[in-house]
Design a protein around this motif. Sequence first.
Motif, mmCIF file in Angstrom:
data_model
loop_
_atom_site.group_PDB
_atom_site.id
_atom_site.type_symbol
_atom_site.label_atom_id
_atom_site.label_comp_id
_atom_site.label_asym_id
_atom_site.label_seq_id
_atom_site.Cartn_x
_atom_site.Cartn_y
_atom_site.Cartn_z
ATOM 1 N N GLY A 1 0.783 -1.223 0.000
ATOM 2 C CA GLY A 1 0.000 0.000 0.000
ATOM 3 C C GLY A 1 0.819 1.279 0.000
ATOM 4 N N GLU A 2 2.140 1.159 -0.055
ATOM 5 C CA GLU A 2 3.005 2.344 -0.089
ATOM 6 C C GLU A 2 2.967 2.954 -1.492
ATOM 7 N N GLU A 3 3.023 4.292 -1.552
ATOM 8 C CA GLU A 3 2.943 4.995 -2.827
ATOM 9 C C GLU A 3 4.114 5.937 -3.011
ATOM 10 N N GLY A 4 4.523 6.108 -4.262
ATOM 11 C CA GLY A 4 5.581 7.043 -4.612
ATOM 12 C C GLY A 4 5.683 7.148 -6.121
ATOM 13 N N TRP A 5 6.617 7.976 -6.583
ATOM 14 C CA TRP A 5 6.772 8.263 -8.011
ATOM 15 C C TRP A 5 8.011 7.586 -8.579
ATOM 16 N N VAL A 6 7.851 6.990 -9.774
ATOM 17 C CA VAL A 6 8.921 6.276 -10.459
ATOM 18 C C VAL A 6 8.988 6.786 -11.900
ATOM 19 N N PHE A 7 10.200 6.926 -12.428
ATOM 20 C CA PHE A 7 10.362 7.334 -13.823
ATOM 21 C C PHE A 7 9.891 6.195 -14.728
ATOM 22 N N HIS A 8 9.162 6.540 -15.781
ATOM 23 C CA HIS A 8 8.474 5.542 -16.619
ATOM 24 C C HIS A 8 9.384 4.491 -17.221
ATOM 25 N N SER A 9 10.619 4.835 -17.549
ATOM 26 C CA SER A 9 11.503 3.868 -18.221
ATOM 27 C C SER A 9 11.973 2.751 -17.281
ATOM 28 N N LEU A 10 11.683 2.873 -15.987
ATOM 29 C CA LEU A 10 12.056 1.834 -15.031
ATOM 30 C C LEU A 10 10.942 0.806 -14.837
ATOM 31 N N LEU A 11 9.869 0.960 -15.628
ATOM 32 C CA LEU A 11 8.714 0.067 -15.527
ATOM 33 C C LEU A 11 8.549 -0.729 -16.806
ATOM 34 N N SER A 12 7.992 -1.914 -16.678
ATOM 35 C CA SER A 12 7.799 -2.817 -17.810
ATOM 36 C C SER A 12 6.335 -3.240 -17.891
ATOM 37 N N GLY A 13 5.867 -3.514 -19.089
ATOM 38 C CA GLY A 13 4.514 -4.022 -19.285
ATOM 39 C C GLY A 13 4.385 -5.505 -18.944
ATOM 40 N N ARG A 14 5.511 -6.162 -18.650
ATOM 41 C CA ARG A 14 5.500 -7.589 -18.273
ATOM 42 C C ARG A 14 4.623 -7.764 -17.043
ATOM 43 N N ARG A 15 3.701 -8.724 -17.102
ATOM 44 C CA ARG A 15 2.777 -8.946 -15.988
ATOM 45 C C ARG A 15 3.312 -10.004 -15.039
ATOM 46 N N THR A 16 3.426 -9.588 -13.812
ATOM 47 C CA THR A 16 3.844 -10.471 -12.732
ATOM 48 C C THR A 16 2.849 -10.302 -11.589
ATOM 49 N N ALA A 17 2.953 -11.162 -10.603
ATOM 50 C CA ALA A 17 2.084 -11.059 -9.426
ATOM 51 C C ALA A 17 2.791 -11.692 -8.234
ATOM 52 N N LEU A 18 2.326 -11.320 -7.055
ATOM 53 C CA LEU A 18 2.768 -11.960 -5.824
ATOM 54 C C LEU A 18 1.640 -12.854 -5.327
ATOM 55 N N ILE A 19 1.989 -14.074 -4.917
ATOM 56 C CA ILE A 19 0.968 -14.979 -4.404
ATOM 57 C C ILE A 19 0.609 -14.555 -2.980
ATOM 58 N N SER A 20 -0.620 -14.152 -2.799
ATOM 59 C CA SER A 20 -1.225 -13.821 -1.499
ATOM 60 C C SER A 20 -0.276 -13.208 -0.470
ATOM 61 N N PRO A 21 0.320 -12.057 -0.750
ATOM 62 C CA PRO A 21 1.269 -11.488 0.212
ATOM 63 C C PRO A 21 0.630 -11.102 1.548
ATOM 64 N N TRP A 22 -0.672 -11.085 1.611
ATOM 65 C CA TRP A 22 -1.394 -10.723 2.836
ATOM 66 C C TRP A 22 -1.528 -11.903 3.802
ATOM 67 N N GLN A 23 -1.204 -13.111 3.343
ATOM 68 C CA GLN A 23 -1.334 -14.284 4.210
ATOM 69 C C GLN A 23 -0.081 -14.506 5.053
ATOM 70 N N LYS A 24 -0.229 -15.342 6.057
ATOM 71 C CA LYS A 24 0.850 -15.659 6.990
ATOM 72 C C LYS A 24 2.022 -16.293 6.235
ATOM 73 N N PRO A 25 3.260 -15.795 6.468
ATOM 74 C CA PRO A 25 4.433 -16.400 5.815
ATOM 75 C C PRO A 25 4.490 -17.912 6.096
ATOM 76 N N GLY A 26 4.902 -18.646 5.072
ATOM 77 C CA GLY A 26 4.984 -20.101 5.203
ATOM 78 C C GLY A 26 3.739 -20.825 4.728
ATOM 79 N N THR A 27 2.641 -20.088 4.534
ATOM 80 C CA THR A 27 1.404 -20.702 4.032
ATOM 81 C C THR A 27 1.641 -21.209 2.617
ATOM 82 N N LEU A 28 1.113 -22.391 2.312
ATOM 83 C CA LEU A 28 1.240 -22.984 0.985
ATOM 84 C C LEU A 28 -0.106 -22.997 0.280
ATOM 85 N N LEU A 29 -0.084 -22.693 -1.008
ATOM 86 C CA LEU A 29 -1.291 -22.747 -1.836
ATOM 87 C C LEU A 29 -1.065 -23.713 -2.985
#
Length: 190
Positions: free
Chosen positions: A103-131
């Motif tokens: 939920g942290e926000e800030g400004w980044v120069f556009h050339s440091l970003l990529s259209g490649r789609r990635t994701a994090l698996i459930s970062p809100w869950q308890k560490p060590g949880t397996l899905l």
Amino acid sequence: MRQNTLVQMAQARLTQNKFLKVLPALILSLVMLEIGSVWAQGTSVGPSGYKVPRFVSLKSDRVNVRGGPSTDHKVKWIFRRAGLPVEIIQEFENWRRVRDSEGEEGWVFHSLLSGRRTALISPWQKPGTLLSLKEEPQNDASEVVKAQVNVLVDVMKCKNNWCQVSAQGRQGWLRANMLWGIYPDEVIEE
């Protein structure tokens, strides 16, 4: 008569001062109304010509996140992992305001970003949880592999609230709502 004029002038000044005190709140209300209408519509088109908000990923292992849209603004923190998903929530010229999975926000120069789609698996869950990643996009499909929460995955495609993801040479299907970096009902094609 002169006394009435002074009273009228004092009342006019008082009214003007009250208006000046209320003016910032009025402006803020109008801005929030505009933001609300954009959110109600879901997305808008930024100066880049792309939809805002949208998810992208970091191109580099070192990305400075600044307090505002220029190098004159101080660095708030540094991302140190290429591929992390971030959400672009605003654009200003060549700068993108991003939000991370915490939920942290800030400004980044556009050339440091990529259209490649990635994701994090459930970062809100308890560490060590397996899905379970599934062989097919169905709850009763066979398990292909278990993955820990907060693992970074490449998003290959998404349909019907399921996403095919891959990490470390393994791939499988996971419900979209278990991924940070995908919008509800988002469709991504290979």
